[in-house]
Structure formats: structure tokens, C-alpha cells
Design a protein around this motif. Structure first.
Motif, PDB file in Angstrom:
ATOM      1  N   VAL A 257       6.557   5.574   9.672  1.00 34.09           N
ATOM      2  CA  VAL A 257       5.148   5.200   9.601  1.00 34.09           C
ATOM      3  C   VAL A 257       5.085   3.706   9.274  1.00 34.09           C
ATOM      4  CG1 VAL A 257       2.949   5.631   8.453  1.00 34.09           C
ATOM      5  CG2 VAL A 257       4.577   7.505   8.760  1.00 34.09           C
ATOM      6  N   PRO A 258       4.829   2.869  10.274  1.00 32.50           N
ATOM      7  CA  PRO A 258       4.759   1.422  10.004  1.00 32.50           C
ATOM      8  C   PRO A 258       3.639   1.099   9.030  1.00 32.50           C
ATOM      9  CG  PRO A 258       4.818   1.878  12.357  1.00 32.50           C
ATOM     10  CD  PRO A 258       4.622   3.188  11.677  1.00 32.50           C
ATOM     11  N   ARG A 259       3.880   0.118   8.181  1.00 36.06           N
ATOM     12  CA  ARG A 259       2.884  -0.303   7.201  1.00 36.06           C
ATOM     13  C   ARG A 259       2.588  -1.789   7.367  1.00 36.06           C
ATOM     14  NH1 ARG A 259       3.581   1.490   1.509  1.00 36.06           N
ATOM     15  NH2 ARG A 259       2.998   3.641   1.544  1.00 36.06           N
ATOM     16  N   ASP A 260       2.285  -2.178   8.591  1.00 30.41           N
ATOM     17  CA  ASP A 260       2.009  -3.588   8.847  1.00 30.41           C
ATOM     18  C   ASP A 260       0.766  -4.068   8.123  1.00 30.41           C
ATOM     19  OD1 ASP A 260       4.225  -3.860  10.373  1.00 30.41           O
ATOM     20  OD2 ASP A 260       3.197  -3.595  12.288  1.00 30.41           O
ATOM     21  N   SER A 261      -0.147  -3.182   7.831  1.00 31.02           N
ATOM     22  CA  SER A 261      -1.374  -3.602   7.149  1.00 31.02           C
ATOM     23  C   SER A 261      -1.207  -3.647   5.630  1.00 31.02           C
ATOM     24  CB  SER A 261      -2.514  -2.651   7.502  1.00 31.02           C
ATOM     25  OG  SER A 261      -2.194  -1.337   7.061  1.00 31.02           O
ATOM     26  N   ALA A 262      -0.066  -3.189   5.119  1.00 29.98           N
ATOM     27  CA  ALA A 262       0.158  -3.206   3.671  1.00 29.98           C
ATOM     28  C   ALA A 262       0.311  -4.646   3.191  1.00 29.98           C
ATOM     29  CB  ALA A 262       1.409  -2.401   3.329  1.00 29.98           C
ATOM     30  N   PRO A 263      -0.176  -4.946   1.989  1.00 34.31           N
ATOM     31  CA  PRO A 263      -0.035  -6.314   1.480  1.00 34.31           C
ATOM     32  C   PRO A 263       1.434  -6.670   1.300  1.00 34.31           C
ATOM     33  CG  PRO A 263      -0.944  -4.862  -0.207  1.00 34.31           C
ATOM     34  CD  PRO A 263      -0.857  -4.072   1.054  1.00 34.31           C
ATOM     35  N   ARG A 264       1.791  -7.884   1.725  1.00 36.43           N
ATOM     36  CA  ARG A 264       3.188  -8.298   1.666  1.00 36.43           C
ATOM     37  C   ARG A 264       3.410  -9.429   0.672  1.00 36.43           C
ATOM     38  NH1 ARG A 264       4.445  -8.507   8.103  1.00 36.43           N
ATOM     39  NH2 ARG A 264       3.601  -6.480   8.537  1.00 36.43           N
ATOM     40  N   ALA A 265       2.361 -10.028   0.226  1.00 35.10           N
ATOM     41  CA  ALA A 265       2.502 -11.172  -0.672  1.00 35.10           C
ATOM     42  C   ALA A 265       3.027 -10.713  -2.025  1.00 35.10           C
ATOM     43  CB  ALA A 265       1.162 -11.867  -0.826  1.00 35.10           C
ATOM     44  N   ALA A 266       3.815 -11.571  -2.653  1.00 31.64           N
ATOM     45  CA  ALA A 266       4.332 -11.367  -4.013  1.00 31.64           C
ATOM     46  C   ALA A 266       5.063 -10.041  -4.189  1.00 31.64           C
ATOM     47  CB  ALA A 266       3.203 -11.523  -5.034  1.00 31.64           C
ATOM     48  N   TRP A 267       5.861  -9.658  -3.217  1.00 30.62           N
ATOM     49  CA  TRP A 267       6.595  -8.394  -3.296  1.00 30.62           C
ATOM     50  C   TRP A 267       7.627  -8.399  -4.414  1.00 30.62           C
ATOM     51  CZ3 TRP A 267      11.741  -9.101  -2.872  1.00 30.62           C
ATOM     52  CH2 TRP A 267      12.166 -10.275  -2.247  1.00 30.62           C
ATOM     53  N   TRP A 268       8.098  -9.586  -4.814  1.00 35.24           N
ATOM     54  CA  TRP A 268       9.130  -9.711  -5.828  1.00 35.24           C
ATOM     55  C   TRP A 268       8.618  -9.387  -7.230  1.00 35.24           C
ATOM     56  CZ3 TRP A 268       6.914 -13.569  -3.046  1.00 35.24           C
ATOM     57  CH2 TRP A 268       6.068 -14.421  -3.733  1.00 35.24           C
TER      58      TRP A 268
ATOM     59  N   ILE B 226       7.493  -6.764  -8.340  1.00 31.69           N
ATOM     60  CA  ILE B 226       7.835  -5.401  -8.780  1.00 31.69           C
ATOM     61  C   ILE B 226       8.990  -5.417  -9.773  1.00 31.69           C
ATOM     62  CG2 ILE B 226       6.995  -4.322  -6.668  1.00 31.69           C
ATOM     63  CD1 ILE B 226       9.917  -4.041  -5.758  1.00 31.69           C
ATOM     64  N   TYR B 227       9.763  -6.534  -9.826  1.00 28.64           N
ATOM     65  CA  TYR B 227      10.893  -6.627 -10.750  1.00 28.64           C
ATOM     66  C   TYR B 227      10.477  -7.084 -12.138  1.00 28.64           C
ATOM     67  CZ  TYR B 227      13.547  -6.126  -6.483  1.00 28.64           C
ATOM     68  OH  TYR B 227      14.048  -5.652  -5.303  1.00 28.64           O
ATOM     69  N   GLY B 228       9.264  -7.637 -12.266  1.00 33.70           N
ATOM     70  CA  GLY B 228       8.767  -8.045 -13.583  1.00 33.70           C
ATOM     71  C   GLY B 228       9.563  -9.183 -14.202  1.00 33.70           C
ATOM     72  N   ASP B 229      10.084 -10.086 -13.410  1.00 29.95           N
ATOM     73  CA  ASP B 229      10.894 -11.188 -13.907  1.00 29.95           C
ATOM     74  C   ASP B 229      10.110 -12.494 -13.753  1.00 29.95           C
ATOM     75  OD1 ASP B 229      12.802 -13.058 -14.536  1.00 29.95           O
ATOM     76  OD2 ASP B 229      14.308 -12.332 -13.117  1.00 29.95           O
ATOM     77  N   ALA B 230       9.751 -13.123 -14.885  1.00 29.18           N
ATOM     78  CA  ALA B 230       8.949 -14.343 -14.859  1.00 29.18           C
ATOM     79  C   ALA B 230       9.691 -15.485 -14.173  1.00 29.18           C
ATOM     80  CB  ALA B 230       8.563 -14.745 -16.282  1.00 29.18           C
ATOM     81  N   GLN B 231      11.002 -15.584 -14.379  1.00 36.01           N
ATOM     82  CA  GLN B 231      11.775 -16.650 -13.744  1.00 36.01           C
ATOM     83  C   GLN B 231      11.793 -16.466 -12.220  1.00 36.01           C
ATOM     84  OE1 GLN B 231      15.813 -17.006 -15.066  1.00 36.01           O
ATOM     85  NE2 GLN B 231      16.132 -18.935 -13.991  1.00 36.01           N
ATOM     86  N   LEU B 232      11.886 -15.247 -11.759  1.00 30.93           N
ATOM     87  CA  LEU B 232      11.840 -14.974 -10.327  1.00 30.93           C
ATOM     88  C   LEU B 232      10.469 -15.350  -9.760  1.00 30.93           C
ATOM     89  CD1 LEU B 232      13.214 -13.861  -7.806  1.00 30.93           C
ATOM     90  CD2 LEU B 232      12.444 -11.576  -8.493  1.00 30.93           C
TER      91      LEU B 232
END
Length: 137
Positions: free
Chosen positions: A15-26, A28-34
Motif C-alpha cells: 500500500v503506497p503512502r506517497d501522501s504521508a508526511p515525509r518531513a522530519a522523519w528522523w 522518531i529517534y528523539g535525538d536533539a543532536q540528530l
């Protein structure tokens, strides 16, 4: 599906999710330095800048191609002063106008517009470019 395939029991249709938001995917790791590093990459990412420049170039090509659908109108005005001596002066004014229009009988202008539009649409997905190029830096 044959039972011999080990993947068959958990297999499901993609099920493609092309309409899903892609910004700031990183995030999810909760790392401020990242987060800080990812924002630096977005600001200085040459791949993203190149993609945006290509998109603007494609939009300009569409605008230029569309201009061919309209007439070109020109006008000029000139004045010439000639004479010999101090009393014999002759001033001539010249006014001119021109108009031309290229009839698109064979569809050349329309094909140029379609090609430019397709190019602009192909380069318009800057979110995917950001997503694909952010892991490179």
C-alpha cells in the motif's frame, strides 16, 4: 499462491503512502543532536538546491512556451534632425508598429508546453528529493 513459498503466510499487498508526511522523519529517534544535524543538511544540501533550480527552470520553460500562443506586438518611434548650416534644419519623425502571430497548426507550441509541464511535474516533488538526499550527507 503455492504453499511451498515461505513468504505466503504473511504476504500482503503493498500500500503506497506517497501522501504521508515525509518531513522530519528522523524525529522518531528523539535525538536533539540528530535534529540539529538534519536541519543543517537541509540548509546546505546542494542536491536539494539543484532540484529546486531545475523545477524553477522547468516552470520558466513552460511560461516561455506558452508565450508562443500569443501575438507579438512591437512599436518604434524615431526622430532624425538633419541640416547644413545653422538655419537649414529638417526634423523627421518616424513611427512604426509590427505584429506577428505564429499559428500552431501542427501543434509544435502545444507539444513544447506539454513537454515543459511534464518536466516541471517530474521535478516538483521536492519532499522526495529532500528525503532521498538527506541520508547522503
Amino acid at each position: 499462491m503455492p504453499a511451498a513459498y515461505k513468504e505466503s503466510k504473511d504476504w500482503k499487498i503493498a500500500v503506497p503512502r506517497d501522501s504521508a508526511p515525509r518531513a522530519a522523519w528522523w524525529r522518531i529517534y528523539g535525538d536533539a543532536q540528530l535534529d540539529v544535524l538534519a536541519e543543517k543538511v537541509v540548509v546546505s544540501n546542494q542536491t536539494l538546491r539543484g532540484a529546486e533550480a531545475q523545477y524553477r527552470r522547468a516552470q520558466a520553460a513552460v511560461t516561455q512556451a506558452r508565450a508562443g500562443l500569443f501575438p507579438v506586438v512591437g512599436a518604434n518611434l524615431s526622430a532624425t534632425r538633419a541640416g547644413s548650416g545653422s538655419k537649414a534644419e529638417n526634423t523627421t519623425f518616424d513611427v512604426g508598429a509590427s505584429a506577428s502571430w505564429d499559428t500552431d497548426i501542427w501543434g509544435r507550441i502545444r507539444r513544447n508546453i506539454e513537454a515543459g509541464t511534464a518536466s516541471a511535474e517530474a521535478s516538483a516533488d521536492r519532499k522526495s528529493t529532500r528525503l532521498n538526499s538527506s541520508h547522503v550527507a
